[in-house]
Design a protein around this motif. Structure first.
Motif, mmCIF file in Angstrom:
data_model
loop_
_atom_site.group_PDB
_atom_site.id
_atom_site.type_symbol
_atom_site.label_atom_id
_atom_site.label_comp_id
_atom_site.label_asym_id
_atom_site.label_seq_id
_atom_site.Cartn_x
_atom_site.Cartn_y
_atom_site.Cartn_z
ATOM 1 N N LEU A 1 0.974 -1.043 -0.091
ATOM 2 C CA LEU A 1 -0.010 -0.213 0.085
ATOM 3 C C LEU A 1 0.925 1.264 -0.095
ATOM 4 O O LEU A 1 1.784 1.348 1.001
ATOM 5 C CB LEU A 1 -0.917 -0.081 1.392
ATOM 6 C CG LEU A 1 -1.894 1.228 1.415
ATOM 7 C CD1 LEU A 1 -2.808 1.304 0.158
ATOM 8 C CD2 LEU A 1 -2.533 1.123 2.680
ATOM 9 N N VAL A 2 0.811 2.023 -1.022
ATOM 10 C CA VAL A 2 1.697 3.151 -1.192
ATOM 11 C C VAL A 2 0.937 4.680 -1.273
ATOM 12 O O VAL A 2 1.501 5.501 -1.286
ATOM 13 C CB VAL A 2 2.568 2.920 -2.516
ATOM 14 C CG1 VAL A 2 3.424 1.839 -2.251
ATOM 15 C CG2 VAL A 2 1.894 3.056 -3.590
ATOM 16 N N GLY A 3 -0.565 4.459 -1.382
ATOM 17 C CA GLY A 3 -1.063 5.630 -1.519
ATOM 18 C C GLY A 3 -2.402 5.646 -1.071
ATOM 19 O O GLY A 3 -3.289 4.642 -1.213
ATOM 20 N N ILE A 4 -3.142 6.615 -0.380
ATOM 21 C CA ILE A 4 -4.898 6.761 -0.190
ATOM 22 C C ILE A 4 -5.190 8.046 -0.657
ATOM 23 O O ILE A 4 -4.480 9.019 -0.764
ATOM 24 C CB ILE A 4 -5.041 6.365 1.170
ATOM 25 C CG1 ILE A 4 -4.587 7.401 2.194
ATOM 26 C CG2 ILE A 4 -4.595 5.263 1.542
ATOM 27 C CD1 ILE A 4 -4.874 7.652 3.418
ATOM 28 N N LEU A 5 -6.579 7.762 -1.243
ATOM 29 C CA LEU A 5 -7.286 8.907 -1.468
ATOM 30 C C LEU A 5 -8.598 8.979 -0.760
ATOM 31 O O LEU A 5 -9.447 8.216 -1.115
ATOM 32 C CB LEU A 5 -7.449 9.088 -3.176
ATOM 33 C CG LEU A 5 -8.122 10.459 -3.600
ATOM 34 C CD1 LEU A 5 -7.748 10.357 -5.050
ATOM 35 C CD2 LEU A 5 -9.384 10.635 -3.431
ATOM 36 N N GLY A 6 -8.644 9.894 -0.081
ATOM 37 C CA GLY A 6 -9.914 9.498 1.012
ATOM 38 C C GLY A 6 -10.977 10.447 0.453
ATOM 39 O O GLY A 6 -10.778 11.592 -0.110
ATOM 40 N N TYR A 7 -12.343 9.983 0.623
ATOM 41 C CA TYR A 7 -13.365 10.516 0.162
ATOM 42 C C TYR A 7 -14.482 10.747 1.278
ATOM 43 O O TYR A 7 -14.263 10.038 2.366
ATOM 44 C CB TYR A 7 -13.951 10.197 -1.181
ATOM 45 C CG TYR A 7 -14.615 8.650 -1.162
ATOM 46 C CD1 TYR A 7 -15.810 8.566 -0.452
ATOM 47 C CD2 TYR A 7 -13.621 7.485 -1.429
ATOM 48 C CE1 TYR A 7 -16.182 7.221 -0.370
ATOM 49 C CE2 TYR A 7 -14.236 6.414 -1.443
ATOM 50 C CZ TYR A 7 -15.429 6.008 -1.169
ATOM 51 O OH TYR A 7 -15.878 4.830 -0.742
ATOM 52 N N PHE A 8 -15.378 11.710 1.148
ATOM 53 C CA PHE A 8 -16.477 11.791 2.052
ATOM 54 C C PHE A 8 -17.770 11.547 1.234
ATOM 55 O O PHE A 8 -17.960 12.164 0.363
ATOM 56 C CB PHE A 8 -16.637 13.211 2.840
ATOM 57 C CG PHE A 8 -17.735 13.124 3.794
ATOM 58 C CD1 PHE A 8 -17.577 12.748 5.072
ATOM 59 C CD2 PHE A 8 -18.843 13.861 3.642
ATOM 60 C CE1 PHE A 8 -18.731 12.527 5.808
ATOM 61 C CE2 PHE A 8 -19.889 14.206 4.357
ATOM 62 C CZ PHE A 8 -19.810 13.541 5.665
ATOM 63 N N ASP A 9 -18.622 10.764 1.716
ATOM 64 C CA ASP A 9 -19.906 10.305 0.931
ATOM 65 C C ASP A 9 -20.979 11.541 1.602
ATOM 66 O O ASP A 9 -21.378 11.270 2.768
ATOM 67 C CB ASP A 9 -20.388 8.922 1.378
ATOM 68 C CG ASP A 9 -21.712 8.646 0.567
ATOM 69 O OD1 ASP A 9 -22.267 9.408 -0.005
ATOM 70 O OD2 ASP A 9 -22.001 7.157 0.805
ATOM 71 N N LEU A 10 -21.315 12.336 0.686
ATOM 72 C CA LEU A 10 -22.254 13.597 0.889
ATOM 73 C C LEU A 10 -23.463 12.865 1.469
ATOM 74 O O LEU A 10 -24.312 13.819 1.911
ATOM 75 C CB LEU A 10 -22.139 14.757 0.117
ATOM 76 C CG LEU A 10 -20.856 15.324 0.294
ATOM 77 C CD1 LEU A 10 -20.839 16.368 -1.206
ATOM 78 C CD2 LEU A 10 -20.632 16.244 1.510
#
Length: 118
Positions: free
Chosen positions: A26-35
């Motif tokens: 695992l070398v990266g994450i892109l976090g999101y928020f579910d509106l």
């Protein structure tokens, strides 16, 4: 040298993020928020839930481990995450400054964008 074909982007819905994997690491994450969490209570009267075209995800942050920062990994990662978002029929609110810059240079993703002040 890291090759794009060695990269795998995985949607980890349980953690609200996309993950970038290279050769099992695992070398990266892109976090999101579910509106939808903010709007679901408004949809109870007469509707079962949002239509796919109503789903807006805020892309909050992109993190790449230091060893992979200068290898164009972030661009590849964001591109593949946006392609998945398009497949899911999501709209994207780009909170992350890197995602905003990426989208600003690529008109082919403009159909996904929801402005921050919208």
């Amino acid at each position: 040298m890291t090759k794009p074909e060695d990269a795998r982007v995985v949607h980890n819905a349980d953690r609200y993020r996309f993950e970038l994997w290279f050769r099992g690491e695992l070398v990266g994450i892109l976090g999101y928020f579910d509106l939808r969490h903010l709007t679901e209570s408004l949809r109870i009267q007469g509707n079962i839930g949002p239509k796919p075209e109503d789903v807006v995800m805020s892309f909050l942050h992109t993190i790449i481990v230091e060893e992979f920062e200068n290898r164009a990994c972030a661009a590849l990662f964001v591109q593949r995450a946006l392609d998945l978002a398009r497949d899911y029929r999501w709209k994207v609110r780009p909170v992350c400054t890197y995602v905003r810059r990426f989208l600003g240079d690529r008109p082919e993703y403009r159909d996904l964008i929801v402005r921050l002040n919208a």
